[in-house]
Design an enzyme around this catalytic site. Structure first.
Site, PDB file in Angstrom:
ATOM      1  N   LYS A 127      38.498  37.853  26.735  1.00 22.81           N
ATOM      2  CA  LYS A 127      37.709  37.852  28.073  1.00 22.81           C
ATOM      3  C   LYS A 127      37.186  36.426  28.400  1.00 22.81           C
ATOM      4  CE  LYS A 127      36.400  42.548  28.880  1.00 22.81           C
ATOM      5  NZ  LYS A 127      36.933  43.258  27.472  1.00 22.81           N
ATOM      6  N   HIS A 173      36.898  44.475  22.599  1.00 17.20           N
ATOM      7  CA  HIS A 173      36.334  44.552  23.763  1.00 17.20           C
ATOM      8  C   HIS A 173      35.516  43.355  24.217  1.00 17.20           C
ATOM      9  CE1 HIS A 173      34.812  46.683  27.245  1.00 17.20           C
ATOM     10  NE2 HIS A 173      33.560  46.248  27.135  1.00 17.20           N
ATOM     11  N   HIS A 202      36.037  39.512  32.906  1.00 19.37           N
ATOM     12  CA  HIS A 202      36.055  40.958  32.848  1.00 19.37           C
ATOM     13  C   HIS A 202      36.538  41.688  33.791  1.00 19.37           C
ATOM     14  CE1 HIS A 202      35.115  44.830  31.208  1.00 19.37           C
ATOM     15  NE2 HIS A 202      33.915  44.621  30.851  1.00 19.37           N
ATOM     16  N   GLU A 226      29.769  45.775  18.590  1.00 21.92           N
ATOM     17  CA  GLU A 226      31.149  45.758  18.273  1.00 21.92           C
ATOM     18  C   GLU A 226      31.673  45.356  17.084  1.00 21.92           C
ATOM     19  OE1 GLU A 226      35.569  45.542  20.518  1.00 21.92           O
ATOM     20  OE2 GLU A 226      34.048  44.280  21.413  1.00 21.92           O
ATOM     21  N   CYS A 271      34.774  50.378  31.866  1.00 24.48           N
ATOM     22  CA  CYS A 271      35.785  49.568  31.384  1.00 24.48           C
ATOM     23  C   CYS A 271      36.822  50.228  30.494  1.00 24.48           C
ATOM     24  CB  CYS A 271      34.887  48.737  30.350  1.00 24.48           C
ATOM     25  SG  CYS A 271      33.261  47.810  31.177  1.00 24.48           S
ATOM     26  N   PHE A 281      30.349  50.722  30.022  1.00 30.40           N
ATOM     27  CA  PHE A 281      29.046  51.024  30.436  1.00 30.40           C
ATOM     28  C   PHE A 281      29.378  52.784  30.776  1.00 30.40           C
ATOM     29  CE2 PHE A 281      26.905  47.551  33.041  1.00 30.40           C
ATOM     30  CZ  PHE A 281      26.780  46.770  31.856  1.00 30.40           C
TER      31      PHE A 281
END
Length: 398
Positions: free
Chosen positions: A321, A289, A326, A300, A151, A385
């Site tokens: 998002k 994010h 995403h 986060e 990402c 990830f």
């Protein structure tokens, strides 16, 4: 003396539109590009995703390139046009999480169903196939590199390009990312991870970043492109300047491939601010994010609290998002564009689908709609990830 780095062009393909102003207007209006995609369901369950509006065919090519490459093509074309052209020695640093997955899947399907493969299977499926395409079509002959950091791919590509310019290794670069993971195989592969949104009763509300009722992410596709230049080069050719890249940072956590790592997320944000020679009191805005998952959003928020302390409650945060879905490696590029436009117009995009916070997510999320607010310094975060983390620090250009 280190070069200052500025952004002189941006381009986009997204679930909210395939040009900058359409995307920005839809984002500020609180619209969602998430919609039902029944053609992707290998099972009988419903599927939603953030699919881009239809792209023009690349008619100059004998065969249409992979969807990821087509997205990159259209975004880069916009960015170079906005920047009013580029020299041939421009570098290309492109990010992607899943590379040419649609072509790879099609080749496998063709082989296993009828025993045939395309004659151009190898070059068409190369992870870096996007690079010769962009360099050939746009006549760019500087160094080219593929960045695949899940990402964080887009943000890392931008950060590395900025570092090369800052060091004097190059003067100009095209950077960004694209991903097109809306395939049957990719959806089937994501489903066992149990991070996809489960409440699909209203597709537009499927992804709910930082909301107490958040229930998972929505797969999407997209591309975000940037033209980066040294300030001296941009001023010499009288190019339009959108924003300055003050600093970036990236780290990689060890351990779980899928679980967030608070220690390294915190380290990345801290390093970026240190490299920018900025304090937490200089930051006016954070573009998060925030995928809409329970663990990821909570981690986060904890990262922001760990770095900003009490000031965390007073820094506005957007998570987009819910509107775009995403877009994997391209997501950070789409969000960096939103951050640049927020600096340009002095207005913060909303975090849609937020109903109420919980004890983990209790910060100043922009949830009331677009918020007009003076901002000079903004932070864009990306935590992916594999422990791939990246943070970009951007400054308004006046």
């Amino acid at each position: 003396m280190k070069q200052r780095v500025v952004i002189t062009g941006i381009g986009i393909c997204s679930a909210l539109g395939n040009d900058i102003e359409t995307y920005w207007a839809a984002l500020l209006a609180g619209q969602s590009g998430v919609k039902p995609l029944p053609e992707l369901a290998p099972y009988k369950d419903p599927v939603v995703g953030g699919a881009t509006p239809e792209l023009p065919l690349l008619t100059s090519h004998r065969r249409q390139p992979d969807r990821m490459i087509s997205l990159a093509h259209h975004a880069v074309q916009q960015a170079i046009s906005m920047a009013q052209g580029l020299p041939q020695d421009t570098a290309v640093l492109w990010g992607t999480g899943y590379t040419t997955i649609s072509t790879i899947e099609a080749c496998y399907e063709n082989w296993f169903t009828n025993g045939k493969v395309r004659a151009d299977t190898v070059p068409a499926c190369m992870p870096a196939a996007v690079l010769p395409h962009l360099c050939t079509v746009f006549d760019l002959h500087g160094p080219s590199t593929l960045i695949s950091a899940t990402c964080a791919s887009g943000l890392q590509a931008i950060g590395i390009a900025a570092d090369l310019i800052r060091a004097g290794a190059i003067e100009t670069a095209v950077a960004g990312a694209s991903d097109a993971p809306l395939t049957k195989g990719m959806y089937a592969a994501w489903k066992p991870l149990r991070v996809l949104a489960t409440d699909l009763s209203d597709p537009n509300r499927a992804c709910r970043p930082f909301s107490a009722d958040r229930n998972g992410l929505v797969l999407a596709e997209g591309a975000g492109a940037f033209v980066l230049e040294s300030l001296e080069h941009a001023q010499a050719r009288k190019a339009p300047i959108l924003a300055e890249i003050v600093a970036s940072a990236a780290t990689t956590a060890s351990g779980s491939i899928v679980a967030p790592d608070l220690e390294h997320q915190t380290l990345t944000l801290t390093k970026a601010l240190q490299r920018a020679n900025m304090s937490i009191h200089d930051v006016d805005y954070i573009n998060a994010h925030a995928t809409g998952t329970k663990l990821g959003d909570a981690a986060e928020a904890a990262t922001i609290k760990a770095v900003f302390g009490q000031r965390a409650q007073h820094v506005p945060i957007s998570a987009i998002k819910g509107a775009t879905g995403h877009a994997m490696g391209a997501s950070s590029a789409l969000e960096a564009i939103a951050t640049i436009l927020a600096l340009r117009d002095q207005i913060l995009p909303p975090t849609i689908n937020w109903q109420a916070g919980d004890q983990d997510c209790d910060l100043d999320f922009v949830v009331e709609g677009a918020r007009k607010q003076p901002i000079n310094l903004a932070v864009k975060e990306s935590f992916g990830f594999g422990g791939s983390n990246a943070v970009l620090v951007l400054r308004r250009w006046v």
